[in-house]
Design an enzyme around this catalytic site. Structure first.
Site, PDB file in Angstrom:
ATOM      1  N   GLN A 184       0.829  -1.195   0.000  1.00 18.74           N
ATOM      2  CA  GLN A 184       0.000   0.000   0.000  1.00 18.74           C
ATOM      3  C   GLN A 184       0.866   1.247   0.000  1.00 18.74           C
ATOM      4  O   GLN A 184       1.999   1.237   0.471  1.00 18.74           O
ATOM      5  CB  GLN A 184      -0.965   0.015   1.182  1.00 18.74           C
ATOM      6  CG  GLN A 184      -0.298   0.080   2.539  1.00 18.74           C
ATOM      7  CD  GLN A 184      -1.271  -0.137   3.670  1.00 18.74           C
ATOM      8  OE1 GLN A 184      -2.147  -1.001   3.584  1.00 18.74           O
ATOM      9  NE2 GLN A 184      -1.136   0.618   4.739  1.00 18.74           N
ATOM     10  N   GLY A 185       0.287   2.301  -0.559  1.00 23.06           N
ATOM     11  CA  GLY A 185       0.944   3.595  -0.597  1.00 23.06           C
ATOM     12  C   GLY A 185      -0.079   4.683  -0.334  1.00 23.06           C
ATOM     13  O   GLY A 185      -1.289   4.427  -0.297  1.00 23.06           O
ATOM     14  N   TYR A 186       0.414   5.884  -0.160  1.00 27.11           N
ATOM     15  CA  TYR A 186      -0.445   7.018   0.189  1.00 27.11           C
ATOM     16  C   TYR A 186      -0.216   8.155  -0.790  1.00 27.11           C
ATOM     17  O   TYR A 186       0.924   8.456  -1.148  1.00 27.11           O
ATOM     18  CB  TYR A 186      -0.148   7.480   1.616  1.00 27.11           C
ATOM     19  CG  TYR A 186      -0.546   6.431   2.624  1.00 27.11           C
ATOM     20  CD1 TYR A 186      -1.796   6.453   3.218  1.00 27.11           C
ATOM     21  CD2 TYR A 186       0.311   5.384   2.930  1.00 27.11           C
ATOM     22  CE1 TYR A 186      -2.175   5.464   4.125  1.00 27.11           C
ATOM     23  CE2 TYR A 186      -0.050   4.397   3.830  1.00 27.11           C
ATOM     24  CZ  TYR A 186      -1.294   4.448   4.417  1.00 27.11           C
ATOM     25  OH  TYR A 186      -1.669   3.462   5.293  1.00 27.11           O
ATOM     26  N   LEU A 187      -1.299   8.787  -1.208  1.00 18.33           N
ATOM     27  CA  LEU A 187      -1.206   9.944  -2.086  1.00 18.33           C
ATOM     28  C   LEU A 187      -0.864  11.164  -1.243  1.00 18.33           C
ATOM     29  O   LEU A 187      -1.498  11.395  -0.211  1.00 18.33           O
ATOM     30  CB  LEU A 187      -2.518  10.181  -2.826  1.00 18.33           C
ATOM     31  CG  LEU A 187      -2.739   9.332  -4.072  1.00 18.33           C
ATOM     32  CD1 LEU A 187      -2.907   7.870  -3.753  1.00 18.33           C
ATOM     33  CD2 LEU A 187      -3.905   9.844  -4.854  1.00 18.33           C
ATOM     34  N   ASN A 209       0.425   3.474   9.577  1.00 19.21           N
ATOM     35  CA  ASN A 209       1.082   3.050   8.339  1.00 19.21           C
ATOM     36  C   ASN A 209       1.598   4.218   7.516  1.00 19.21           C
ATOM     37  O   ASN A 209       2.701   4.164   6.972  1.00 19.21           O
ATOM     38  CB  ASN A 209       0.131   2.194   7.499  1.00 19.21           C
ATOM     39  CG  ASN A 209      -0.049   0.818   8.070  1.00 19.21           C
ATOM     40  OD1 ASN A 209       0.910   0.104   8.289  1.00 19.21           O
ATOM     41  ND2 ASN A 209      -1.293   0.434   8.305  1.00 19.21           N
TER      42      ASN A 209
END
Length: 156
Positions: free
Chosen positions: A27-30, A143
């Site tokens: 997972q990643g975050y904008l 996270n």
């Protein structure tokens, strides 16, 4: 309104029961959301876009939508600066609740966190023997923050 009510704990890996059937999560975050987070998650062969509001106590708004796997891959690569959280998640039922045990890898290798979700903030629950300290209110265990300050950089 969609709400997430969640508590987070550290885990003693020596006391864990046998774990089976992991969900492999990337997972990643904008960047740029000032009032919460926007997460892209691939879990095995499923993908989701999740919007989360600011946490108050152990509650925050959460909206999650399935997205095509190929589009999630593209979002992770192009919009999340190719920085990811990688972990295996195990679902462990315990006395009427479902615990999610996250075993992190990559730069967060060595970190094991258990989460439990509730339908109300004051809901009673039993604590398994493998649960140690509660870290629900410690932002370094979120996270999104593990990307900026990974576990490998902590002084323990």
């Amino acid at each position: 309104m969609a709400k997430e009510i969640e508590r987070k704990f550290l885990v003693d890996p020596k006391k864990l029961p046998p774990l089976h059937h992991p969900l492999r999560i990337r997972q990643g975050y904008l960047p740029g959301c000032q009032t919460g987070t926007v997460r892209v998650r691939i879990s095995n062969e499923e993908a989701f876009l999740t919007l989360k509001g600011r946490t108050t106590g152990i509650t925050r708004s959460e909206f999650e939508y399935p997205v095509p796997l190929s589009e999630a891959e593209q979002m992770l690569t192009e919009l999340c600066s190719s920085h990811f959280i990688e972990k295996e998640r195990y679902l462990v039922p315990y006395e009427g609740h479902l615990w999610e045990i996250d075993i992190f890898s990559g730069k967060n290798s060595g970190l094991i966190v258990a989460e439990i979700e509730f339908s109300e903030e004051n809901e009673a629950f039993a604590t398994p023997e493998w649960v140690t300290a509660e870290v629900s209110s410690d932002p370094k265990y979120r996270n999104v923050n593990l990307l900026a300050y990974p576990y490998c950089d902590w002084e323990i």
